[in-house]
Scaffold this motif. Structure first.
Motif, PDB file in Angstrom:
ATOM      1  N   SER A   1     -25.978  38.457  30.604  1.00  0.00           N
ATOM      2  CA  SER A   1     -25.135  38.753  29.441  1.00  0.00           C
ATOM      3  C   SER A   1     -24.398  37.500  28.978  1.00  0.00           C
ATOM      4  O   SER A   1     -24.317  37.215  27.781  1.00  0.00           O
ATOM      5  N   GLU A   2     -23.870  36.742  29.937  1.00  0.00           N
ATOM      6  CA  GLU A   2     -23.166  35.508  29.609  1.00  0.00           C
ATOM      7  C   GLU A   2     -24.117  34.509  28.937  1.00  0.00           C
ATOM      8  O   GLU A   2     -23.760  33.870  27.944  1.00  0.00           O
ATOM      9  N   LEU A   3     -25.332  34.398  29.459  1.00  0.00           N
ATOM     10  CA  LEU A   3     -26.310  33.499  28.847  1.00  0.00           C
ATOM     11  C   LEU A   3     -26.656  33.936  27.429  1.00  0.00           C
ATOM     12  O   LEU A   3     -26.808  33.096  26.535  1.00  0.00           O
ATOM     13  N   SER A   4     -26.770  35.228  27.206  1.00  0.00           N
ATOM     14  CA  SER A   4     -27.086  35.697  25.852  1.00  0.00           C
ATOM     15  C   SER A   4     -25.949  35.359  24.891  1.00  0.00           C
ATOM     16  O   SER A   4     -26.188  35.003  23.733  1.00  0.00           O
ATOM     17  N   GLU A   5     -24.711  35.444  25.377  1.00  0.00           N
ATOM     18  CA  GLU A   5     -23.562  35.074  24.538  1.00  0.00           C
ATOM     19  C   GLU A   5     -23.549  33.577  24.267  1.00  0.00           C
ATOM     20  O   GLU A   5     -23.221  33.128  23.170  1.00  0.00           O
ATOM     21  N   VAL A   6     -23.925  32.775  25.283  1.00  0.00           N
ATOM     22  CA  VAL A   6     -23.964  31.324  25.117  1.00  0.00           C
ATOM     23  C   VAL A   6     -25.004  30.947  24.072  1.00  0.00           C
ATOM     24  O   VAL A   6     -24.741  30.160  23.160  1.00  0.00           O
ATOM     25  N   PHE A   7     -26.194  31.528  24.177  1.00  0.00           N
ATOM     26  CA  PHE A   7     -27.263  31.164  23.251  1.00  0.00           C
ATOM     27  C   PHE A   7     -27.051  31.752  21.855  1.00  0.00           C
ATOM     28  O   PHE A   7     -27.651  31.283  20.895  1.00  0.00           O
ATOM     29  N   SER A   8     -26.192  32.769  21.736  1.00  0.00           N
ATOM     30  CA  SER A   8     -25.883  33.286  20.401  1.00  0.00           C
ATOM     31  C   SER A   8     -24.805  32.433  19.727  1.00  0.00           C
ATOM     32  O   SER A   8     -24.538  32.581  18.546  1.00  0.00           O
ATOM     33  N   GLY A   9     -24.163  31.557  20.518  1.00  0.00           N
ATOM     34  CA  GLY A   9     -23.164  30.652  19.975  1.00  0.00           C
ATOM     35  C   GLY A   9     -21.759  31.217  19.963  1.00  0.00           C
ATOM     36  O   GLY A   9     -20.847  30.605  19.420  1.00  0.00           O
ATOM     37  N   THR A  10     -21.547  32.360  20.586  1.00  0.00           N
ATOM     38  CA  THR A  10     -20.220  32.969  20.563  1.00  0.00           C
ATOM     39  C   THR A  10     -19.350  32.588  21.752  1.00  0.00           C
ATOM     40  O   THR A  10     -18.159  32.845  21.751  1.00  0.00           O
ATOM     41  N   LYS A  11     -19.942  31.953  22.761  1.00  0.00           N
ATOM     42  CA  LYS A  11     -19.175  31.668  23.972  1.00  0.00           C
ATOM     43  C   LYS A  11     -19.715  30.411  24.639  1.00  0.00           C
ATOM     44  O   LYS A  11     -20.927  30.223  24.733  1.00  0.00           O
ATOM     45  N   PRO A  12     -18.809  29.544  25.148  1.00  0.00           N
ATOM     46  CA  PRO A  12     -19.294  28.375  25.910  1.00  0.00           C
ATOM     47  C   PRO A  12     -19.708  28.808  27.318  1.00  0.00           C
ATOM     48  O   PRO A  12     -19.214  29.795  27.853  1.00  0.00           O
ATOM     49  N   LEU A  13     -20.618  28.059  27.916  1.00  0.00           N
ATOM     50  CA  LEU A  13     -21.059  28.356  29.279  1.00  0.00           C
ATOM     51  C   LEU A  13     -19.970  27.899  30.238  1.00  0.00           C
ATOM     52  O   LEU A  13     -19.674  26.710  30.360  1.00  0.00           O
ATOM     53  N   THR A  14     -19.341  28.838  30.926  1.00  0.00           N
ATOM     54  CA  THR A  14     -18.175  28.517  31.766  1.00  0.00           C
ATOM     55  C   THR A  14     -18.537  28.266  33.228  1.00  0.00           C
ATOM     56  O   THR A  14     -17.745  27.673  33.950  1.00  0.00           O
ATOM     57  N   ARG A  15     -19.691  28.694  33.682  1.00  0.00           N
ATOM     58  CA  ARG A  15     -20.029  28.545  35.112  1.00  0.00           C
ATOM     59  C   ARG A  15     -20.594  27.176  35.445  1.00  0.00           C
ATOM     60  O   ARG A  15     -20.791  26.856  36.599  1.00  0.00           O
ATOM     61  N   VAL A  16     -20.895  26.375  34.428  1.00  0.00           N
ATOM     62  CA  VAL A  16     -21.478  25.063  34.668  1.00  0.00           C
ATOM     63  C   VAL A  16     -20.397  24.004  34.540  1.00  0.00           C
ATOM     64  O   VAL A  16     -19.683  23.961  33.542  1.00  0.00           O
ATOM     65  N   GLU A  17     -20.287  23.149  35.563  1.00  0.00           N
ATOM     66  CA  GLU A  17     -19.304  22.076  35.513  1.00  0.00           C
ATOM     67  C   GLU A  17     -19.829  20.937  34.633  1.00  0.00           C
ATOM     68  O   GLU A  17     -21.019  20.679  34.595  1.00  0.00           O
ATOM     69  N   LYS A  18     -18.900  20.260  33.956  1.00  0.00           N
ATOM     70  CA  LYS A  18     -19.271  19.121  33.122  1.00  0.00           C
ATOM     71  C   LYS A  18     -19.734  17.964  33.979  1.00  0.00           C
ATOM     72  O   LYS A  18     -19.209  17.728  35.065  1.00  0.00           O
ATOM     73  N   ASN A  19     -20.715  17.235  33.481  1.00  0.00           N
ATOM     74  CA  ASN A  19     -21.128  16.003  34.160  1.00  0.00           C
ATOM     75  C   ASN A  19     -20.058  14.941  33.915  1.00  0.00           C
ATOM     76  O   ASN A  19     -19.598  14.751  32.807  1.00  0.00           O
ATOM     77  N   GLY A  20     -19.651  14.275  34.961  1.00  0.00           N
ATOM     78  CA  GLY A  20     -18.552  13.347  34.811  1.00  0.00           C
ATOM     79  C   GLY A  20     -18.996  11.977  35.006  1.00  0.00           C
ATOM     80  O   GLY A  20     -18.752  10.954  34.774  1.00  0.00           O
TER      81      GLY A  20
ATOM     82  N   LYS B   1     -27.614  42.568  41.825  1.00  0.00           N
ATOM     83  CA  LYS B   1     -28.117  43.077  40.553  1.00  0.00           C
ATOM     84  C   LYS B   1     -27.009  43.021  39.505  1.00  0.00           C
ATOM     85  O   LYS B   1     -27.233  42.584  38.373  1.00  0.00           O
ATOM     86  N   LYS B   2     -25.792  43.427  39.891  1.00  0.00           N
ATOM     87  CA  LYS B   2     -24.656  43.390  38.974  1.00  0.00           C
ATOM     88  C   LYS B   2     -24.360  41.955  38.546  1.00  0.00           C
ATOM     89  O   LYS B   2     -24.128  41.665  37.369  1.00  0.00           O
ATOM     90  N   GLU B   3     -24.386  41.034  39.516  1.00  0.00           N
ATOM     91  CA  GLU B   3     -24.135  39.629  39.200  1.00  0.00           C
ATOM     92  C   GLU B   3     -25.216  39.082  38.260  1.00  0.00           C
ATOM     93  O   GLU B   3     -24.923  38.333  37.327  1.00  0.00           O
ATOM     94  N   GLY B   4     -26.461  39.469  38.488  1.00  0.00           N
ATOM     95  CA  GLY B   4     -27.547  39.032  37.618  1.00  0.00           C
ATOM     96  C   GLY B   4     -27.376  39.530  36.199  1.00  0.00           C
ATOM     97  O   GLY B   4     -27.594  38.783  35.229  1.00  0.00           O
ATOM     98  N   VAL B   5     -26.972  40.783  36.052  1.00  0.00           N
ATOM     99  CA  VAL B   5     -26.733  41.354  34.716  1.00  0.00           C
ATOM    100  C   VAL B   5     -25.595  40.610  34.021  1.00  0.00           C
ATOM    101  O   VAL B   5     -25.687  40.279  32.837  1.00  0.00           O
ATOM    102  N   GLU B   6     -24.531  40.327  34.775  1.00  0.00           N
ATOM    103  CA  GLU B   6     -23.400  39.603  34.192  1.00  0.00           C
ATOM    104  C   GLU B   6     -23.810  38.209  33.726  1.00  0.00           C
ATOM    105  O   GLU B   6     -23.442  37.772  32.633  1.00  0.00           O
ATOM    106  N   ARG B   7     -24.604  37.524  34.534  1.00  0.00           N
ATOM    107  CA  ARG B   7     -25.037  36.169  34.165  1.00  0.00           C
ATOM    108  C   ARG B   7     -25.986  36.192  32.971  1.00  0.00           C
ATOM    109  O   ARG B   7     -25.922  35.318  32.102  1.00  0.00           O
TER     110      ARG B   7
END
Length: 71
Positions: A52-71, A44-50
């Motif tokens: 929150s991170e997604l909301s920051e990503v979609f607000s444009g204030t933070k890049p998504l850090t858990r996703v690796e770049k396609n190479g 549950k804690k991990e879900g809340v953290e993710r």
């Protein structure tokens, strides 16, 4: 049973193996139940953290850090 070969030792071993199997299943079930609440809280804690991170990503204030770049 009269015409088949009845082996009391085999019946006893079958009952013994069944009892041992039942005990192992019971112990596994107890362990699952005892860990249930802590695992639920952790996920549950991990879900809340993710979320929150997604909301920051979609607000444009933070890049998504858990996703690796396609190479």
């Amino acid at each position: 049973m009269a015409d088949s070969k009845y082996n009391p030792l085999q019946v006893f071993e079958l009952l013994l193996n069944t009892a041992q199997f039942e005990l192992k299943i019971k112990e596994m079930f107890k362990q699952l139940l005892s860990e249930k609440q802590s695992k639920w809280n952790m996920f549950k804690k991990e879900g809340v953290e993710r979320m929150s991170e997604l909301s920051e990503v979609f607000s444009g204030t933070k890049p998504l850090t858990r996703v690796e770049k396609n190479g």
